[in-house]
Design an enzyme around this catalytic site. Structure first.
Site, PDB file in Angstrom:
ATOM      1  N   GLY A  26      37.684   0.753 -23.042  1.00 15.07           N
ATOM      2  CA  GLY A  26      39.333   1.140 -23.326  1.00 15.07           C
ATOM      3  C   GLY A  26      39.973   0.625 -21.995  1.00 15.07           C
ATOM      4  O   GLY A  26      39.516   0.058 -21.100  1.00 15.07           O
ATOM      5  N   ILE A  30      41.498   5.825 -18.281  1.00 13.57           N
ATOM      6  CA  ILE A  30      41.593   6.483 -19.443  1.00 13.57           C
ATOM      7  C   ILE A  30      40.791   7.888 -19.644  1.00 13.57           C
ATOM      8  O   ILE A  30      40.970   8.784 -20.397  1.00 13.57           O
ATOM      9  CB  ILE A  30      41.554   5.399 -20.665  1.00 13.57           C
ATOM     10  CG1 ILE A  30      42.435   6.067 -21.684  1.00 13.57           C
ATOM     11  CG2 ILE A  30      39.865   5.512 -20.823  1.00 13.57           C
ATOM     12  CD1 ILE A  30      42.477   5.112 -22.994  1.00 13.57           C
ATOM     13  N   GLY A  31      39.751   8.057 -19.040  1.00 16.54           N
ATOM     14  CA  GLY A  31      38.743   9.164 -19.063  1.00 16.54           C
ATOM     15  C   GLY A  31      37.450   8.698 -19.427  1.00 16.54           C
ATOM     16  O   GLY A  31      36.747   9.573 -19.772  1.00 16.54           O
ATOM     17  N   LYS A  32      36.875   7.526 -19.635  1.00 16.91           N
ATOM     18  CA  LYS A  32      35.825   7.088 -20.184  1.00 16.91           C
ATOM     19  C   LYS A  32      34.628   7.704 -19.368  1.00 16.91           C
ATOM     20  O   LYS A  32      33.631   8.327 -19.827  1.00 16.91           O
ATOM     21  CB  LYS A  32      35.613   5.614 -20.136  1.00 16.91           C
ATOM     22  CG  LYS A  32      36.458   4.834 -21.245  1.00 16.91           C
ATOM     23  CD  LYS A  32      36.395   3.383 -21.323  1.00 16.91           C
ATOM     24  CE  LYS A  32      36.609   2.742 -19.854  1.00 16.91           C
ATOM     25  NZ  LYS A  32      35.735   2.919 -18.922  1.00 16.91           N
ATOM     26  N   THR A  33      34.700   7.414 -18.205  1.00 14.42           N
ATOM     27  CA  THR A  33      33.476   7.892 -17.011  1.00 14.42           C
ATOM     28  C   THR A  33      33.247   9.286 -17.147  1.00 14.42           C
ATOM     29  O   THR A  33      32.282   9.812 -17.056  1.00 14.42           O
ATOM     30  CB  THR A  33      33.744   7.335 -15.659  1.00 14.42           C
ATOM     31  OG1 THR A  33      34.005   5.841 -15.534  1.00 14.42           O
ATOM     32  CG2 THR A  33      32.790   7.618 -14.922  1.00 14.42           C
ATOM     33  N   GLU A  54      29.202   2.520 -15.158  1.00 18.10           N
ATOM     34  CA  GLU A  54      30.230   1.473 -14.496  1.00 18.10           C
ATOM     35  C   GLU A  54      29.446   0.794 -13.235  1.00 18.10           C
ATOM     36  O   GLU A  54      29.037   1.588 -12.358  1.00 18.10           O
ATOM     37  CB  GLU A  54      31.342   1.969 -14.502  1.00 18.10           C
ATOM     38  CG  GLU A  54      32.719   0.871 -14.233  1.00 18.10           C
ATOM     39  CD  GLU A  54      33.675   1.407 -14.126  1.00 18.10           C
ATOM     40  OE1 GLU A  54      34.801   0.800 -14.871  1.00 18.10           O
ATOM     41  OE2 GLU A  54      34.080   2.611 -13.618  1.00 18.10           O
ATOM     42  N   ARG A 185      46.304  10.303 -14.619  1.00 13.95           N
ATOM     43  CA  ARG A 185      44.927  10.149 -14.609  1.00 13.95           C
ATOM     44  C   ARG A 185      44.613   9.052 -13.719  1.00 13.95           C
ATOM     45  O   ARG A 185      43.885   9.168 -12.921  1.00 13.95           O
ATOM     46  CB  ARG A 185      44.365   9.771 -16.324  1.00 13.95           C
ATOM     47  CG  ARG A 185      44.617  10.994 -16.789  1.00 13.95           C
ATOM     48  CD  ARG A 185      43.813  10.849 -18.204  1.00 13.95           C
ATOM     49  NE  ARG A 185      43.804  12.046 -19.003  1.00 13.95           N
ATOM     50  CZ  ARG A 185      43.013  12.331 -20.216  1.00 13.95           C
ATOM     51  NH1 ARG A 185      41.992  11.269 -20.333  1.00 13.95           N
ATOM     52  NH2 ARG A 185      43.277  13.254 -21.040  1.00 13.95           N
ATOM     53  N   ARG A 191      41.538   5.703  -5.860  1.00 10.50           N
ATOM     54  CA  ARG A 191      40.468   4.592  -5.455  1.00 10.50           C
ATOM     55  C   ARG A 191      40.977   3.806  -4.426  1.00 10.50           C
ATOM     56  O   ARG A 191      42.202   3.260  -4.622  1.00 10.50           O
ATOM     57  CB  ARG A 191      39.673   3.981  -6.674  1.00 10.50           C
ATOM     58  CG  ARG A 191      38.949   4.866  -7.509  1.00 10.50           C
ATOM     59  CD  ARG A 191      38.303   4.190  -8.718  1.00 10.50           C
ATOM     60  NE  ARG A 191      37.599   4.934  -9.471  1.00 10.50           N
ATOM     61  CZ  ARG A 191      37.120   4.648 -10.722  1.00 10.50           C
ATOM     62  NH1 ARG A 191      37.216   3.161 -11.205  1.00 10.50           N
ATOM     63  NH2 ARG A 191      36.372   5.252 -11.630  1.00 10.50           N
TER      64      ARG A 191
END
Length: 352
Positions: A26, A30-33, A54, A185, A191
């Protein structure tokens, strides 16, 4: 919850191992990690869960800092310091390096994934990966092209790199409909070298939404309906600047028809005069490239996962609760043990 089973016990109970492999993908930020970090090491049924993170260490510390450099290049192109040709060459080179870790691991994994056993099987191992190679070879390059940072010719060079997909691929596209929450987010990650580029964010969200429709189209039309695809192609409008703006900025709705049309797929972006004859038909080489893209996508089991309004914990619960509905593939037990070793080595060298 069932007690976690040891590998030796499981191996003695089955003649072959069964794998569920799932790619979480995605848009960025978005919040995957966060989801992956919270996924437990065993499922509710006690099945071991391996997670592939990742490759941020590779991107940031092996040679060039790819994240900082790609954002800086796009900024300089928009300030007029780089021409489109210059930025395209740099962005494509960087995007290729983003793809390298995914492609290397995908090649090792592909050799171990054999025939599909279907769904609702009894897996020996669940493998969850942060992104599929399609992210770096197709989705991000298309988004960079739509934002004006990558030329059409360089985009075509990137999509050719998408690898063949072995049986049993489950691709979960994480979707967050609340743009303000998404921006928040992304900004909160803070980073180094990363910027909140709203145009890029919208382009990526549009591309990933369209990717789902593209895979559904490929699953329907490949490999037996090439003539039907070519006929639909001729009916597509030329993809110009106004259509690109519409693609990025207009909200997309999940396609609910009996069959996805070519118009709803990523291939519509390639209806360009540079690639076609006067009647709109594709040149032979470019027709091979786009049909080849569809053929590579047709083995993927894709699903949308709307996480709007859900906490990370709820996201993980929902994701794991539907695991039994995903495709399962056969592999040898030696392959299963090798996958475990590969994941540990990859995460140690690549992940932050």
């Amino acid at each position: 919850m069932s007690e976690p089973q040891s590998w030796s016990v499981m191996a003695s109970q089955m003649t072959s191992a069964q794998l569920i492999r799932v790619y979480l993908d995605g848009s960025m930020g978005i919040g995957k990690t966060s989801m992956l970090n919270e996924i437990p090491t065993h499922s509710l049924m006690g099945v071991p869960v391996l997670k592939v993170f990742e490759p941020m260490k590779y991107w940031r510390y092996y040679f060039t800092d790819l994240v900082t450099t790609v954002n800086d290049t796009c900024d300089r192109r928009r300030r007029g310091e780089f021409s489109l040709f210059q930025s395209s060459m740099i962005v494509t080179a960087l995007q290729s390096k983003f793809a390298d870790p995914y492609l290397v691991f995908h090649e090792r994994l592909s050799s171990k994934c054999h025939r599909i056993t279907g769904t609702r099987g009894n897996p020996s191992l669940i493998l969850i990966l942060d992104r599929h190679p399609i992210s770096a070879t197709v989705c991000f390059p298309i988004a960079r092209h739509l934002t004006g940072d990558c030329s059409l010719e360089m985009l075509i060079s990137m999509i050719i790199r998408l690898p063949q997909e072995p049986p049993g691929c489950n691709l979960v596209i994480v979707d967050l409909h609340d743009e303000k929450e998404h921006v928040s987010r992304l900004s909160s990650r803070n980073r180094t070298g990363e910027k909140t580029d709203l145009l890029m964010l919208r382009a990526l969200n549009a591309v990933y939404s369209c990717l789902v429709d593209t895979i559904m189209y490929a699953n329907h039309i490949c490999p037996y309906s090439k003539d039907e695809w070519e006929s639909e192609w001729l009916d597509l409008p030329w993809f110009d600047t106004s259509l690109a703006t519409t693609f990025i900025n207009e909200p997309r709705t999940d396609y609910r028809g009996s069959r996805v049309s070519l118009h709803h797929t990523l291939l519509a972006i390639f209806k360009r005069r540079e690639l076609c004859a006067e009647d709109g038909s594709l040149s032979t080489t470019h027709a091979w490239i786009l049909w080849g893209l569809l053929m590579k996508l047709r083995n993927i089991n894709v699903e949308r996962f709307n996480i709007t309004g859900l906490s990370t914990t709820k996201c993980v619960e929902s994701f794991m609760d539907t695991m039994s509905e995903r495709l399962v593939t056969h592999m040898s037990w030696n392959d299963a043990f090798e996958i475990e070793a590969d994941v540990l080595a990859y995460n140690k060298e690549m992940a932050m």
